[in-house]
Design a protein around this motif. Structure first.
Motif, mmCIF file in Angstrom:
data_model
loop_
_atom_site.group_PDB
_atom_site.id
_atom_site.type_symbol
_atom_site.label_atom_id
_atom_site.label_comp_id
_atom_site.label_asym_id
_atom_site.label_seq_id
_atom_site.Cartn_x
_atom_site.Cartn_y
_atom_site.Cartn_z
ATOM 1 N N LEU A 270 36.279 36.786 38.890
ATOM 2 C CA LEU A 270 37.497 37.283 39.537
ATOM 3 C C LEU A 270 38.009 38.575 38.900
ATOM 4 N N ASP A 271 38.239 38.543 37.580
ATOM 5 C CA ASP A 271 38.816 39.717 36.920
ATOM 6 C C ASP A 271 37.854 40.897 36.890
ATOM 7 N N ARG A 287 45.215 38.875 40.413
ATOM 8 C CA ARG A 287 44.696 37.527 40.119
ATOM 9 C C ARG A 287 45.811 36.708 39.486
#
Length: 345
Positions: A270-271, A287
């Motif tokens: 995600l990051d 996020r």
């Protein structure tokens, strides 16, 4: 008939992770032992850890969570010493149970660092603990888990706070933002024998409703099986691309609701990957934070323990599924891996 030995301790049960570059391959070999995962995929995941210095955040996060739980217990007057054990890295379950035995502990309540039911997130931990008790032998403490907290008001409130903070960070109102919930993908053959999807969708609905978000979806990430084996979909990256192609997303919040802390999968998938994809497409992305050691989440753990101690009678839950069971049925979350042909293997 004598009453059971009262609970005399608390065990935090988790996955474990490497704490240095030399740990990465042995750790991944522990994780993948007996699983049909190509070695090429293992080496690919090893590169993810190398990207962060070979250190998973999970062990330090568990140390911080254990300290927060211990403080919460002291404030609430819960006299249970706390312990911590992992499936795949130190401190291993057998070592922790050996220490508990030496300390005279006989019966512990356990919280698994997962709030959704599945083989890998619940039953496998129970099997691991049973095997560790056999290894420790006579006098090994009995371990009993608290119920799953996927629809506990404190967990939902924690996630709602996270969604709102993430939306604010990109200067958007939650109701005007696309919201993607993510969870670790699992094989379809595992999903068919548990309530993972049911619980996830209910938790997502509760969080979205409380956040006043109508535009949301549940997606998955971090699959590790061979391409021929069907896993839960859609993948988060595929879905971001599809949605943007179809409707042009301007702002996006991603909440990894299936993870209780910032695991390596959250940080890399995600990051890094999702953030890069959104940057390429001009999407403002935030996020949302995981539960971690947020006060409401720690309060939930304390509340679940108090239920089992008989300190509180109520079992709070939101939505239509009600409070989940304390004791898992014998056939709960069973899983027989399938070969690509569909035959058990």
């Amino acid at each position: 008939m004598s009453s059971p030995t009262p609970y005399d301790s608390f065990l935090l049960v988790s996955f474990g992770g490497p704490e240095g570059p030399d740990d990465v391959i042995p750790f991944l070999e522990n994780v993948l032992r007996g699983k049909n995962v190509p070695r090429e995929r293992m080496l690919e995941v090893a590169e993810h850890y190398a990207h962060f210095g070979g250190v998973s955040p999970i062990n330090q996060q568990n140390r911080e969570l254990l300290a927060a739980i211990e403080s919460e217990f002291q404030t609430a007057g819960i006299d249970l010493p706390v312990y911590w054990g992992n499936r795949n890295w130190e401190p291993y379950f057998a070592d922790t149970l050996e220490q508990m035995k030496a300390d005279g502990r006989q019966r512990a309540l356990a919280f698994f660092t997962n709030v959704f039911s599945s083989y890998s997130g619940c039953r496998q931990y129970r099997e691991n603990i049973a095997a560790a008790r056999e290894q420790v032998g006579e006098g090994a403490p009995l371990i009993e888990k608290v119920r799953m907290g996927f629809n506990h008001p404190d967990f939902i409130a924690t996630m709602v706070d996270s969604v709102r903070a993430a939306a604010e960070s990109i200067e958007c109102e939650p109701r005007a933002t696309k919201l993607l919930f993510t969870a670790h993908s699992i094989p379809l053959s595992m999903a068919e024998n548990c309530d993972y999807e049911l619980q996830l969708r209910e938790a997502c609905r509760l969080v979205a409703d409380a956040s006043e978000v109508s535009d949301w979806d549940l997606v998955y990430q971090s699959r590790s099986g061979p391409p021929t084996q069907p896993w839960l979909e859609p993948d988060v990256l595929d879905e971001i691309a599809r949605l943007d192609d179809e409707q042009k997303i301007s702002a996006l919040v991603i909440l990894p609701i299936g993870f209780v802390s910032d695991h390596m999968e959250v940080m890399f998938d995600l990051d890094e990957e999702a953030a890069d994809l959104c940057a390429q497409r001009g999407i403002k992305m935030a996020r949302a934070r995981t539960a971690g050691t947020s006060p409401k989440f720690v309060q939930m753990i304390r509340s679940l323990v108090q239920e089992r101690l008989g300190i509180i009678d109520e079992k709070p839950s939101l939505g239509k599924l009600g409070p989940w069971h304390d004791v898992c049925p014998a056939d709960c979350c069973t899983y027989i891996p399938r070969r690509p042909s569909g035959r058990p293997g």
